[in-house]
Design a protein around this motif. Structure first.
Motif, short mmCIF file in Angstrom:
data_model
loop_
_atom_site.label_atom_id
_atom_site.label_comp_id
_atom_site.label_asym_id
_atom_site.label_seq_id
_atom_site.Cartn_x
_atom_site.Cartn_y
_atom_site.Cartn_z
N ASN A 241 0.83 -1.20 0.00
CA ASN A 241 0.00 0.00 0.00
C ASN A 241 0.86 1.26 0.00
OD1 ASN A 241 -1.51 2.25 1.61
ND2 ASN A 241 -3.13 0.85 0.97
N GLU A 242 0.29 2.32 -0.58
CA GLU A 242 0.99 3.61 -0.68
C GLU A 242 1.45 4.11 0.68
OE1 GLU A 242 -0.06 8.21 -2.11
OE2 GLU A 242 -1.59 6.63 -2.11
N LEU A 243 0.59 3.94 1.68
CA LEU A 243 0.90 4.48 3.01
C LEU A 243 1.98 3.70 3.74
CD1 LEU A 243 -2.45 5.66 4.65
CD2 LEU A 243 -0.35 6.97 4.41
N ALA A 244 2.22 2.47 3.33
CA ALA A 244 3.18 1.62 4.05
C ALA A 244 4.58 2.23 4.07
CB ALA A 244 3.20 0.23 3.45
N SER A 245 4.88 3.05 3.06
CA SER A 245 6.22 3.65 2.98
C SER A 245 6.27 5.08 3.48
CB SER A 245 6.71 3.61 1.52
OG SER A 245 5.82 4.34 0.69
N LEU A 246 5.13 5.59 3.99
CA LEU A 246 5.08 6.97 4.48
C LEU A 246 5.15 7.01 6.00
CD1 LEU A 246 2.23 8.39 2.20
CD2 LEU A 246 4.71 8.55 1.85
N LYS A 247 5.44 8.20 6.51
CA LYS A 247 5.44 8.43 7.95
C LYS A 247 4.54 9.61 8.28
CE LYS A 247 10.07 6.67 9.07
NZ LYS A 247 11.38 7.01 9.69
N VAL A 248 3.97 9.56 9.47
CA VAL A 248 3.18 10.68 9.97
C VAL A 248 4.00 11.40 11.03
CG1 VAL A 248 1.05 11.42 11.09
CG2 VAL A 248 1.02 9.47 9.51
N ILE A 249 4.16 12.69 10.86
CA ILE A 249 4.97 13.49 11.77
C ILE A 249 4.06 14.39 12.59
CG2 ILE A 249 6.93 15.07 11.99
CD1 ILE A 249 7.61 12.42 10.64
N GLY A 250 4.27 14.40 13.89
CA GLY A 250 3.52 15.27 14.79
C GLY A 250 4.47 16.04 15.67
#
Length: 482
Positions: A241-250
């Motif tokens: 999935n596209e999101l599997a390689s992304l990170k969420v930054i907070g």
């Protein structure tokens, strides 16, 4: 025959039989019903029946259906007429009294549109003159909710984290994981909550560390209906999935917000990715209910926590770059805690967590004298409106800490703290006293200083004034008489 003054054996026997007749139980009829629980699905109708035995007409009896208290019935019929004055509010307009067989002592109560709150014990009560009888029935309510939804959060260093959720079940369902062979897998956490309608939401988390495990199933089982629903997830497929390689930054540091101010919670995707087609939600400890949820280009109100309704707004100006900000108006102490920001697409989620710390700087402390006798002075220092619990200290004019005599901390209706501390002063050499109240998160304090000279001088002048009055007034009276 034995006789006593004013009393005879024959009279005693007659009285005894009269008492027996007046006290006898209604052994000529009794009330029966099904001994087995009555099963009803949510949204359907339920029929509760009971019968007089032996059969006899109940047309002129008082028939009452109740749960905990006969005085607040589910339904009551007196002499063939409905008595609705004391009927439980939740059953008004939702029950029907069926009396087709009332001439043979057979009655039924139909409850329409069964709800979770209808689950439990019911009593069917008959009364004829001074005789009465009743029986109990058990109504078991059950409902199948949504099919389980499995999504992946990760991958993480410890493995792939899978979360299975379902809602709308009753009673609380059983949840378990299994691999492709049917062998059960041990969940790392389970959580359930009842919504306003009494239906259960369940959430369970599984961490898969073995690369050989490719397919996992989540089962939701209703123990009353003995029915279940199942969902299956393919881990290799989700890893593409596209999101599997992304990170969420907070936010990397805790966010400090004062009570009454607006909160801004910002998170974004890295690298920059358009999030318009994604689901984004802010949650606290669990996914449901959510603080805020965005999906299909709009705010999803269903499943939002009650305390955040009408207080939230999404700033999505940079959504095409994957940056979103949630605004929460008028911060309260209940907003304090940990939050998670989740981006999701096609069953894969990435998240960032951060701490929100609510702070309240209270009122300036007020110092008053409670008691002054035997050379001792008790000072009271009080203040309100603090969050979290403040630190309170007494100090002398040189800044040295003086141990307090007592300290009381109380939490108000809005979660803000009121503090009251007392100090017993016996040393006449102490002139100025300081009470300081400190907020540990803001590292800010409010101070009040009290001078012991003023009350002592005031006290001395009062004594002098009393002596003057005692001397001058009698002298004036003597002069007037002369």
């Amino acid at each position: 025959m034995l006789d006593f003054p004013g009393y005879s054996v024959s009279g005693a026997v007659a009285s005894f039989f009269f008492i027996l007749l007046s006290m006898r139980q209604p052994d000529n009829w009794r009330v029966i019903s099904s001994t087995h629980p009555i099963l009803a699905r949510i949204g359907e109708d339920a029929l509760l029946t009971c019968q007089l035995l032996p059969k006899k007409t109940a047309m002129h009896m008082k028939v009452t259906w109740y749960r905990s208290e006969p005085s607040t019935p589910v339904f009551a019929s007196w002499d063939g007429a409905d008595a609705t004055e004391m009927q439980m509010e939740e059953y008004r307009g939702r029950v029907e009294f069926i009396k087709d067989g009332i001439h043979e002592g057979n009655v039924a109560l139909k409850i329409n549109n069964i709800q979770p709150s209808d689950n439990g014990q019911y009593w069917c009560h008959f009364q004829e003159n001074n005789y009465c009888g009743e029986t109990s029935l058990l109504l078991k309510v059950a409902g199948l909710g949504s099919a389980p939804y499995i999504h992946m959060e990760g991958p993480a260093e410890s493995g792939v984290q899978l979360v299975c959720t379902a809602k709308g079940w009753f009673p609380e369902p059983q949840v378990y994981w299994a691999d492709i062979t049917g062998e059960k897998l041990l969940a790392v956490s389970e959580h359930s909550i009842q919504d306003d309608n009494g239906l259960f939401y369940v959430e369970t988390t599984l961490v898969v560390r073995n690369d050989s495990v490719e397919t996992v199933s989540c089962f939701i089982h209703n123990p009353i209906l003995n029915e279940e629903k199942i969902s299956i997830i393919s881990i290799p497929e989700k890893l593409q999935n596209e999101l599997a390689s992304l990170k969420v930054i907070g936010p990397s540091e805790p966010i400090l917000i004062r009570v009454g101010e607006d909160i801004q919670l910002t998170c974004y995707l890295s690298p920059k990715t358009n999030a318009q087609s994604m689901e984004v939600r802010w949650v606290q400890s669990h996914r449901y209910p959510a603080v805020y949820m965005y999906a299909d280009g709009e705010h999803v109100t269903e499943g939002q926590m009650a305390e955040y309704r009408g207080r939230t707004m999404l700033v999505s100006d940079a959504i095409d770059e994957g940056r979103l900000t949630l605004q929460i108006h008028n911060a309260t102490t209940s907003d304090n805690g940990q939050y998670r920001c989740l981006f999701g697409k096609d069953g894969v989620y990435q998240e960032a967590s951060f701490d929100l710390k609510i702070v309240g700087l209270g009122s300036s402390p007020l110092i008053t004298i409670k008691e002054q006798k035997d050379g001792e002075i008790e000072l009271i220092c009080s203040s309100e409106g603090w969050f979290p619990e403040p630190h309170v200290q007494w100090k002398d004019m040189e800044g040295k800490i003086i141990p307090s005599f007592s300290e009381v901390l109380t939490e108000g209706s809005h979660g803000l703290f009121h503090v009251e501390t007392s100090l017993l002063v016996t040393n006449s050499s102490i002139v100025n006293i300081t009470c300081s109240i400190n907020n540990p998160l803001l590292d800010e304090e409010k101070i009040a200083t009290f001078s012991l000279l003023e009350p002592m001088m005031s006290f001395s002048w009062k004594i002098v004034l009393i002596w003057i009055l005692l001397l001058v007034v009698p002298v004036g009276l003597l002069m007037r008489k002369s």
